[in-house]
Design an enzyme around this catalytic site. Structure first.
Site, PDB file in Angstrom:
ATOM      1  N   CYS A   1      37.093  42.531  37.818  1.00  0.00           N
ATOM      2  CA  CYS A   1      37.547  41.197  38.560  1.00  0.00           C
ATOM      3  C   CYS A   1      37.990  41.987  40.055  1.00  0.00           C
ATOM      4  O   CYS A   1      37.922  41.421  40.928  1.00  0.00           O
ATOM      5  CB  CYS A   1      38.668  40.835  37.831  1.00  0.00           C
ATOM      6  SG  CYS A   1      38.017  39.735  36.447  1.00  0.00           S
TER       7      CYS A   1
ATOM      8  N   CYS B   1      41.830  42.903  34.786  1.00  0.00           N
ATOM      9  CA  CYS B   1      40.528  43.040  34.713  1.00  0.00           C
ATOM     10  C   CYS B   1      39.864  44.132  35.640  1.00  0.00           C
ATOM     11  O   CYS B   1      39.908  43.454  37.005  1.00  0.00           O
ATOM     12  CB  CYS B   1      39.819  41.575  34.748  1.00  0.00           C
ATOM     13  SG  CYS B   1      38.128  41.677  34.747  1.00  0.00           S
TER      14      CYS B   1
END
Length: 145
Positions: free
Chosen positions: A71, A68
């Site tokens: 993230c 991600c």
């Protein structure tokens, strides 16, 4: 005198620490390693359950995944927030790919998702990447600091 129960991130032993000593970087009574490091704790299912279930204070959890992009972008901000919040708020990171049981348990639909717990109960949730200032504001507004 009030005290907090901290779970050792190394051996998972429970430690009662007087509130006045939290800022003194206490060591675990069992393994003698630091209870707090000012860094997020990478948590697997067992450690997560122990910290959430037994800690008396607030715990902020970042549900994330290595693939991600947002993230990965938020990771340094989360670490910087940990340096400032720990030990008043303990910060955990849960990899949703490795710990799918936790992702399902908390119905994580998007990542990153932050969940703030107090004495084992979820008190706030926020999806989406934030910078350090945003994390700090959100934790304060949610009753975390």
């Amino acid at each position: 005198m009030s005290s907090a129960i901290l779970v050792c991130p190394h051996c998972q032993a429970l430690n009662r620490v007087p509130d006045a000593r939290l800022g003194e970087h206490p060591n675990c009574g069992t393994c003698r390693r630091p209870l707090t490091t000012g860094a997020p704790i990478d948590a697997n299912l067992a450690l997560f359950d122990k910290i959430i279930g037994r800690s008396t204070g607030r715990v902020l959890v970042d549900f994330w995944a290595s693939w991600c992009g947002p993230c990965r972008m938020m990771a340094p901000a989360f670490a910087a927030a940990a340096a400032e919040l720990d030990p008043r708020v303990r910060l955990l990171k849960v990899d949703t790919e490795a710990e799918q049981v936790l992702a399902a348990r908390y119905a994580i639909r998007s990542i990153p998702t932050l969940i703030l717990f107090k004495s084992g109960a979820e008190i706030a949730r926020q999806a989406g990447a934030m910078d350090k200032a945003g994390i700090m504001r959100w934790v304060a507004s949610a009753g975390g600091a």
